[in-house]
Design an enzyme around this catalytic site. Structure first.
Site, PDB file in Angstrom:
ATOM      1  N   CYS A  85       0.844  -1.192   0.000  1.00  0.00           N
ATOM      2  CA  CYS A  85       0.000   0.000   0.000  1.00  0.00           C
ATOM      3  C   CYS A  85       0.885   1.250   0.000  1.00  0.00           C
ATOM      4  O   CYS A  85       1.758   1.389   0.854  1.00  0.00           O
ATOM      5  CB  CYS A  85      -0.884  -0.027   1.243  1.00  0.00           C
ATOM      6  SG  CYS A  85      -1.843   1.459   1.461  1.00  0.00           S
ATOM      7  N   GLN A 131      -3.803   8.813  16.426  1.00  0.00           N
ATOM      8  CA  GLN A 131      -3.881   9.423  15.096  1.00  0.00           C
ATOM      9  C   GLN A 131      -3.039   8.640  14.093  1.00  0.00           C
ATOM     10  O   GLN A 131      -1.902   8.296  14.398  1.00  0.00           O
ATOM     11  CB  GLN A 131      -3.387  10.869  15.159  1.00  0.00           C
ATOM     12  CG  GLN A 131      -4.268  11.780  15.988  1.00  0.00           C
ATOM     13  CD  GLN A 131      -5.567  12.149  15.281  1.00  0.00           C
ATOM     14  OE1 GLN A 131      -5.787  11.797  14.128  1.00  0.00           O
ATOM     15  NE2 GLN A 131      -6.438  12.835  15.996  1.00  0.00           N
ATOM     16  N   GLU A 182     -13.553  11.917  27.891  1.00  0.00           N
ATOM     17  CA  GLU A 182     -13.566  10.916  26.819  1.00  0.00           C
ATOM     18  C   GLU A 182     -14.478   9.760  27.224  1.00  0.00           C
ATOM     19  O   GLU A 182     -14.523   9.365  28.377  1.00  0.00           O
ATOM     20  CB  GLU A 182     -12.116  10.460  26.582  1.00  0.00           C
ATOM     21  CG  GLU A 182     -11.909   9.123  25.925  1.00  0.00           C
ATOM     22  CD  GLU A 182     -12.367   9.061  24.475  1.00  0.00           C
ATOM     23  OE1 GLU A 182     -12.124  10.003  23.707  1.00  0.00           O
ATOM     24  OE2 GLU A 182     -13.003   8.042  24.128  1.00  0.00           O
ATOM     25  N   CYS A 217     -13.339  16.417  11.966  1.00  0.00           N
ATOM     26  CA  CYS A 217     -13.001  15.530  10.842  1.00  0.00           C
ATOM     27  C   CYS A 217     -14.165  15.460   9.855  1.00  0.00           C
ATOM     28  O   CYS A 217     -14.154  14.661   8.934  1.00  0.00           O
ATOM     29  CB  CYS A 217     -12.614  14.144  11.346  1.00  0.00           C
ATOM     30  SG  CYS A 217     -13.855  13.390  12.390  1.00  0.00           S
TER      31      CYS A 217
END
Ligand code: SAH
Length: 483
Positions: A172, A307, A357, A433
């Site tokens: 990839c 991330q 969170e 996002c």
């Protein structure tokens, strides 16, 4: 059948010629013939193409790209030879420069159209997208499905778009170079030892996915096998638990690869799309790998959220920290904090930082990351932002100079936004996002007394249609706190 303005009929299997003049949300080319719209996957803005209609509606149709008659100046040869079939990248046929323009426009247009902001005002506050110098080999994590081809041979690769068909591929271009050697080692081990691949239809077979992660700053590599393991593990002579046939051979080969630090097994026996189960066993090396982000060291386990593009994450967080305007004394709340990356980075420049969170494991990691980095002015809470924040506000009258939020794609819950407005921090930094939900939430915050000051897109996922953005809002009215 569908009619256009000239009363021409379009139907399935019609072949048309059209110039591509726009880009759709999924990266597809858009062309118009007399007001009739055609959506054509893999056609690039500026191309003149021949395409075959697959599905015709009254005002629009989906068509299959048959031939590029005159290529656009933005068309490039994709770096990867399975770019067309693979569902991972949608924009590999487009030059990187044009991809960045597309993403800048996407954020801008969503804020204007969906958020109802004045176009001129948005154009005056938007900053240029933060792109990558080298938009390949950026992903530090990949999860490769394992299966068999028509002849029963073991394959790994990538799911085709909108399906679970595996397109074979070990190389990839947006992943790390090591993936290839690791996957080839695994395939040949599985073939030699007749280790079965999992079959989604029947729920039978052993190996479902291979997760590979690399710490870019440390060079440390982790491989985790996600297996449909129903037995009890047996202990080998050396005392290591055996989950895979002839496991010693696999470990010997994999551990010889440069950087290999951790090899583990994740057990998932459920018939589900969720890739990983919750039970993880290390079979060689350490439980975690290390990486450094914004000068902080993080331990990453197979199950942690981290991330996937650390080079861009650093730039995104630096921008968020700059927008936060910290001078050393502020109280900062970081909602949707994950393993505490932004909270900890901000805590170094603030008086006090609080993270919220929903995933308990992530908060355990966040607390441990604070200790490991010698940070004593950060505190973390487990729970939904829309529950923790209102509750703490009502019971303790919590205060913030700056609130930073980084919600998942669906954006921020209204209860969280309402409490933020009541807390009336001087600045709100919104990391997003999904620019559609960002636009919706920015409108609510601006109607509640904030002014949108700056917006900066950041390309975290080159070659895909996804884009992050960070925005700064400042309070203009309705204060309950001084400043
Ligand atoms: N800021 C972090 C994580 C961002 S991803 C980073 O940059 O690494 C978004 C995070 O929000 C995830 O960790 C997810 O688990 C969490 N989340 C999702 N819904 C939530 C909710 N309602 N309340 C709090 N956190 C939530």
């Amino acid at each position: 059948m569908a009619k256009n303005n000239n009363d021409k009929l379009y139907a399935k299997n019609d072949v048309i010629e059209v110039t591509i003049t726009d880009i759709g949300n999924d990266g597809e080319g858009i062309g118009k013939i007399d007001g009739y719209t055609l959506f054509i996957k893999d056609a690039v803005i500026g191309d003149l193409v021949r395409a075959k209609i697959m599905k015709a509606k009254k005002n629009y149709a989906y068509a299959h790209l048959e031939e590029v008659i005159t290529p656009s100046k933005h068309r490039v040869v994709p770096a990867c030879n399975i770019a067309k079939q693979c569902g991972g990248c949608q924009l590999q046929f487009m030059s990187y420069e044009r991809q960045l323009q597309f993403k800048q426009d996407k954020v801008r247009n969503n804020i204007v159209r969906l958020g109802g902001f004045d176009p001129e005002e948005i154009d005056s506050i938007m900053e240029p997208i933060i792109g990558m110098d080298d938009p390949f080999e950026y992903r530090n994590k990949a999860q490769f499905p394992v299966g068999t081809d028509k002849n029963g041979k073991i394959i790994t690769g990538f799911y085709a778009g909108h399906s679970h068909n595996i397109i074979p591929g070990t190389d990839c271009k947006i992943g790390v170079k090591e993936n290839k050697e690791i996957l080839e080692t695994i395939i040949s081990y599985m073939e030699r030892n007749h280790v079965s691949a999992y079959d989604e239809e029947t729920g039978k077979g052993l190996v479902r996915h291979v997760l590979i992660r690399k710490g870019f700053t440390s060079g440390e590599i982790m491989v985790c096998f996600i297996i449909n393991y129903k037995g009890k593990s047996s202990s080998s002579k050396s005392g290591v638990q055996e989950y895979l046939p002839n496991q010693g051979e696999l470990i010997e080969k994999l551990s010889a690869i440069k950087g290999m630090t951790s090899i583990s097994i994740d057990i998932n026996t459920e018939k589900t799309n969720v890739i990983m189960g919750l039970e993880v066993h290390t079979i060689w090396g350490r439980d975690t790998i290390r990486d450094t982000l914004c000068g902080l060291e993080f331990n990453i386990s197979p199950l942690s959220f981290y991330q996937v593009n650390p080079v861009q994450a650093t730039k995104l967080y630096d921008q968020a920290i700059e927008y936060a305007g910290l001078t050393g004394n502020e109280t900062v709340w970081d909602l949707y904090c994950g393993i505490g990356t932004i909270t900890l980075a901000m805590s170094k420049k603030a008086g006090k930082a609080f993270g919220v969170e929903i995933i308990p494991q992530a908060i355990d990691d966040a607390k441990q990351n604070a200790v490991q980095n010698g940070i004593t002015n950060a505190e973390f809470y487990v729970g939904k932002a829309e529950e923790v924040l209102p509750q703490k506000y009502q019971e303790e009258g919590i205060y913030a100079d700056v609130i930073c939020i980084d919600p998942p794609r669906k954006g921020c819950d209204i209860a969280a936004l309402d409490t933020m407005l009541k807390m009336a921090p001087k600045r709100i930094v919104y990391v997003s996002c999904d620019s559609a939900t960002l636009a919706r939430d920015l409108r609510i915050l601006c109607d509640g007394g904030y002014k949108l000051e700056r917006v900066r897109p950041c390309d975290m996922f080159p070659m895909s249609v996804h884009v992050e953005a960070v925005s700064l809002l400042t309070r203009t009215k309705g204060t309950t706190s001084e400043g």
